[in-house]
Write an enzyme that holds these catalytic residues in place. Structure first.
Site, short mmCIF file in Angstrom:
data_model
loop_
_atom_site.label_atom_id
_atom_site.label_comp_id
_atom_site.label_asym_id
_atom_site.label_seq_id
_atom_site.Cartn_x
_atom_site.Cartn_y
_atom_site.Cartn_z
N GLU A 495 0.85 -1.18 0.00
CA GLU A 495 0.00 0.00 0.00
C GLU A 495 0.89 1.24 0.00
O GLU A 495 1.15 1.79 -1.04
CB GLU A 495 -0.96 -0.01 1.19
CG GLU A 495 -2.01 1.08 1.06
CD GLU A 495 -3.29 0.78 1.82
OE1 GLU A 495 -3.45 -0.35 2.31
OE2 GLU A 495 -4.13 1.68 1.91
N GLU A 759 -2.17 0.60 13.31
CA GLU A 759 -3.23 1.11 12.45
C GLU A 759 -4.60 1.03 13.15
O GLU A 759 -5.41 1.94 13.06
CB GLU A 759 -3.29 0.28 11.17
CG GLU A 759 -4.47 0.60 10.25
CD GLU A 759 -4.42 -0.17 8.95
OE1 GLU A 759 -3.83 -1.26 8.92
OE2 GLU A 759 -4.97 0.33 7.95
C1 RAM Z 1 -6.45 2.27 4.47
C2 RAM Z 1 -5.26 3.13 4.64
C3 RAM Z 1 -5.46 4.47 5.25
C4 RAM Z 1 -6.87 4.92 5.30
C5 RAM Z 1 -7.73 4.30 4.25
C6 RAM Z 1 -9.17 4.70 4.30
O1 RAM Z 1 -6.25 1.41 3.38
O2 RAM Z 1 -4.31 2.41 5.32
O3 RAM Z 1 -4.92 4.55 6.53
O4 RAM Z 1 -6.86 6.32 5.18
O5 RAM Z 1 -7.67 2.92 4.27
#
Ligand code: RAM
Length: 907
Positions: A495, A759
């Site tokens: 990502e 996260e």
């Molecule tokens: C995830 C990303 C990010 C977020 C989006 C909506 O894939 O890691 O942190 O902003 O989603």
């Protein structure tokens, strides 16, 4: 481990006897080479031990080869920014500027610095784009065996290539500069030595419109006689894997890497030699067999090319490079700090797990490993896999990497003393699994190398509580691991994109820790070019992959980032550049939502992303952000002198706020959905009339209490939690959340060994182990946005609501929780501010340093304002200290610059 122990230290200002300018910057960078403008902006910081000292006047003189170019004359304003006011500067030229600063007593202090301009005129570029030419060298390397299931995709990545050009210099050299960039990633060499220490150049920008070239001084690397300039070229963001789309996630910008470089040698007799990329360069493959940011690298030392970038080397078998034209329309001068290796981390522990070794660095980083290889036979192959966590059986956890292999291979050439370190890849990892290492691997054989954009460190925070210090360390490492050329969401899985909400939410914290002005200005350049014709902003910048745009809280980065940069650094140029984007963005939302409730055109709408157990109403979140964007657009217009626009967007903002209350707030002051974030947003954005404000605070606190003082906030709400609780008199509750180590909390991750911000709150839990594997990064900074409160709230370093560039400081430390002391330091644009407070035996002590030319409102927390002293004397006896308020819980006074030491009883 505190932030200090982990390196990336804050450099202290010089200790000086009188007012002294330091940190002289041109275009906000120290001694930059190759600036892109002929009217640069100069700035400097000030230090002085004298109370009340300030810059009374300054004079700036610009010279070229000792000849005067511009003299600002003495100016009596107090600014520490000034634009070049003489004739436009000349391309490819070295300048020196002398700054004189006069203090309040009339004493003058001088400092000087240099900088160099880049290439201003297209016709000065002689370089042509070169690439591997299949016509002259049809030999196609077979795909490298990386024994991973994904070799088919990886076959689309060609082997990196080595380029060189030999040339003679017959005259003495005065100065030599190289201007270089790539479609791909490049590393330059000259005469057998590496040029500079930048990594991952040219960095990631929206290559369709903007490609940075770097400028290096190579005077000391060249000689009379034969010289060689050379480069290794790989894929990087240009043609390697980016993001997650497994069908086509390579080749976003082009299919093959290409190189562009121009060496300009100025001789002492005034003549010039220019060596530029063209078909006279030769190229071939070499030991670097495969390189990709997500996948990793393969290096076969048996294929090493010897002294391939040195003079005297026989390159007869190398093929001429293919010339693919001279389109330089996208070139811009690099304007921000490059990525660099900023810290080496020794391995903490090596353990054996089955056939493999597992190496623990003790810290989750973005970077790579330097491996010493001892006792290998030619052809021995070592595999290094990278991961952030271990499974319960001690094996490497890689499921969260999705399709990113994060695997490097090294094939030995045999013999002693080999070292392997990849150059064109980055992994997000704490652990390395090493397979095939000959003999016994020890901690001394492995070094973790942290790399990220080398933004100057600007802040420091430390306190008496180890858990809070660890949290701060995790926040700092989250920033370091994710500010890799652009602000990314995560550094490990497939990502690593510039998610706009993550960036805007974390920016205030980031700015306390590092000078991120040019880093974000550069990213704003990519944001501007990605705005759609209708005015929407894509979810990720640089714009690749997602196809989504205009998402609430994400797209609002278009207004929040420039306004926050302006408030923090005071450079209105940021607003000038961002203004059209800001306005068009707000218009886009307004047009689709005539009743001013933002429910149409919400694109992906992620709501309060990754909140726990609740769902904040999406229209509430969107409409609050709509008001925020309108507010900042109005504020920008005001600064830019666009009065009509300021009025128009200001009124729009007020009407959105009214619509918000009408639509979402009931008679008891409950905001629709009744979630913590639902209250935090309107409170933080000032959307509620007074009568609802206190009610909203009450409902917010009630929700926290009812959940046993537990948070439910996601990305959008979490940054606001502690600041808003503190603002409305609930500091103790904020501290409880800070110290909490039950699920969900920051402390929970720390109790389970986190060295970075996760996260998701449930990245790993006692009940379920690892969280949802489809999206489970252990290095995302968004939930670390509480950092702003540590610096601003706990250490108490903030600025007044209408202050810009921290010229009117508010020093308001908040003793509480388990803390007995805390200290913070921060480099404002004017100079260093620092605080240290301590509670001891019911007594409070506060040391404060205020930079020259600024004033501070200092809040001394005490139940006994009469007891407050400064430097052991009652305030009334101290010159310059003006008592503003003597309330029942604090004494508030105003002080000019200088060092102060307050004490009080009854804290
Ligand atoms: C995830 C990303 C990010 C977020 C989006 C909506 O894939 O890691 O942190 O902003 O989603």
């Amino acid at each position: 481990m505190t932030s200090e122990a982990t390196g990336w230290p804050l450099t202290d200002p010089p200790s000086v006897p009188a007012l002294t300018p330091y940190d002289l910057r041109c275009e906000h960078r120290v001694e930059p080479l190759g600036i892109g403008t002929d009217r640069p902006r100069f700035s400097w910081r000030l230090a002085s031990p004298v109370r009340g000292d300030r810059q009374d006047a300054f004079r700036l003189r610009l010279e070229r080869d000792g000849v005067k170019v511009w003299d600002s004359g003495w100016r009596t304003d107090q600014r520490t920014y000034v634009d070049h006011g003489g004739a436009p500067l000349t391309s490819q030229t070295d300048y020196m500027w002398r700054l004189e600063v006069r203090d309040a007593a009339g004493k003058v202090c001088e400092a000087s610095a240099t900088f160099a301009t880049g290439i201003f005129h297209p016709e000065e570029w002689q370089a042509r784009w070169i690439e591997h030419d299949y016509e002259t060298d049809p030999y196609f390397e077979p795909p490298v065996d990386r024994d991973e299931p994904r070799t088919v995709r990886q076959a689309t990545i060609a082997a990196p290539r080595y380029y060189r050009r030999s040339f003679d210099l017959t005259k003495p050299i005065r100065r030599a500069r190289v201007y270089a960039t790539a479609h791909g990633l490049y590393q330059l060499q000259a005469n057998g030595r590496r040029v500079g220490n930048d990594e991952l150049t040219p960095g990631w920008t929206d290559y369709r419109y903007r490609l940075a070239y770097q400028t290096y001084d190579v005077t000391d690397l060249l000689q009379e006689g034969e010289n060689v300039v050379a480069a290794v070229l790989g894929e990087g963001w240009w043609s390697g894997y980016v993001g997650w789309d497994t069908r086509s996630h390579a080749h976003h910008y082009g299919k093959k890497p290409q190189l562009l470089a121009q060496l300009v040698v100025d001789h002492t007799d005034g003549s010039q030699t220019v060596i530029a990329t063209d078909s006279s360069w030769v190229e071939r493959t070499g030991p670097l067999r495969f390189a990709d940011l997500l996948m990793g690298e393969s290096y076969d030392a048996r294929l090493e090319l010897g002294d391939w970038s040195s003079p005297g080397y026989d390159a007869a078998a190398w093929a001429p490079a293919g010339d693919v034209g001279a389109d330089i329309s996208t070139l811009i001068a690099a304007s921000t700090e490059p990525v660099r290796v900023t810290e080496d981390l020794p391995a903490l522990e090596v353990t054996r797990n089955g056939d493999h070794y597992i190496v623990d660095l003790g810290q989750n980083i973005a970077g790579r490993v330097r491996l010493r290889v001892r006792g290998a036979a030619a052809g021995d192959r070592i595999r290094l896999r990278h991961g952030e966590m271990l499974e319960s059986d001690g094996s490497l956890y890689t499921a969260n990497l999705r399709t990113a292999d994060a695997t490097d291979y090294y094939v030995s050439a045999g013999g002693e003393g080999e070292f392997f370190e990849p150059i064109f890849t980055v992994h997000g990892f704490r652990y390395v699994e090493i397979d095939g290492y000959p003999g016994e691997l020890t901690t001394a054989d492995v070094t973790g190398r942290a790399l990220h954009s080398d933004t100057p460190v600007a802040g420091r925070f430390e306190c008496s509580d180890a858990g809070v210090n660890q949290l701060l360390s995790n926040i700092r490492w989250g920033q370091r691991g994710n500010f890799v050329s652009v602000p990314t969401d995560c550094p490990q899985r497939d990502e690593r994109l510039g998610w706009t909400a993550d960036a805007q939410i974390f920016l205030p914290t980031a700015a306390y820790q590092a000078d991120v002005l040019t880093f974000f200005e550069n990213w704003m350049g990519d944001l501007a070019v990605a705005q759609t014709d209708e005015g929407a902003i894509p979810d990720v910048i640089p714009h690749v992959i997602t196809g989504r745009h205009g998402t609430p809280a994400w797209a609002d980065a278009a207004t929040i980032v420039p306004w926050t940069l302006y408030r923090t650094y005071g450079d209105e140029r940021v607003l000038k550049q961002a203004w059209p984007t800001m306005r068009r963005w707000v218009d886009y939302v307004r047009q689709a939502n005539p009743d001013l409730i933002w429910r149409n055109r919400t694109s992906g709408h992620y709501g309060d992303w990754l909140q726990v157990g609740v769902r904040t109403d999406r229209d509430v979140l969107a409409t609050a952000y709509f008001a925020r964007s309108a507010e900042f657009t109005a504020a920008a217009a005001r600064v830019l002198g666009l009065d009509d626009e300021a009025k128009r967007y200001g009124e729009l903002r007020d009407r959105i706020a009214a619509a918000f209350v009408r639509e979402f707030v009931d008679a008891e002051g409950k905001v629709r959905g009744d979630t913590q974030t639902g209250y935090l947003l309107p409170l933080a954005f000032g959307l509620l009339p007074e009568e609802h404000e206190q009610a909203a605070v009450k409902h917010l606190v009630a929700d926290l209490e009812q959940r046993g003082r537990s948070l439910t906030t996601g990305f959008a709400g979490v940054a606001l939690l502690c600041p808003i609780l503190t603002k409305y008199g609930h500091s103790e509750l904020a501290y409880e959340l800070l110290h909490d180590d039950r699920y969900p909390s920051w402390g929970y991750s720390i109790r389970h060994g986190a060295t970075t911000i996760w996260e998701r709150w449930d990245g790993w839990t006692e009940e379920s182990g690892f969280g949802p594997v489809a999206m489970n990064s252990f290095n995302h900074y968004s939930l670390g946005s509480v950092g702003e409160w540590l610096y601003g709230g706990v250490a108490g370093i903030d600025q007044a609501v209408d202050s810009v560039a921290f010229r009117q400081l508010v020093i308001r430390p908040r003793p509480g929780g388990r803390l007995t002391w805390a200290e913070g330091a921060y480099d404002t644009p004017t100079g260093r501010v620092s605080t240290r407070w301590e509670v001891n035996d019911g007594k409070f002590a506060l040391e404060v340093v205020i930079p020259p030319g600024t004033t501070a409102t200092v809040h001394v927390p005490t139940s006994d304002p009469e007891s407050v002293q400064e430097s052991k004397r009652p305030l009334a006896e101290q010159d310059g200290i003006e008592v503003l308020e003597s309330a029942d819980r604090a004494l508030v006074c105003r002080v000019p610059s200088g060092s102060y030491s307050f004490t009080a009883a009854g804290v």
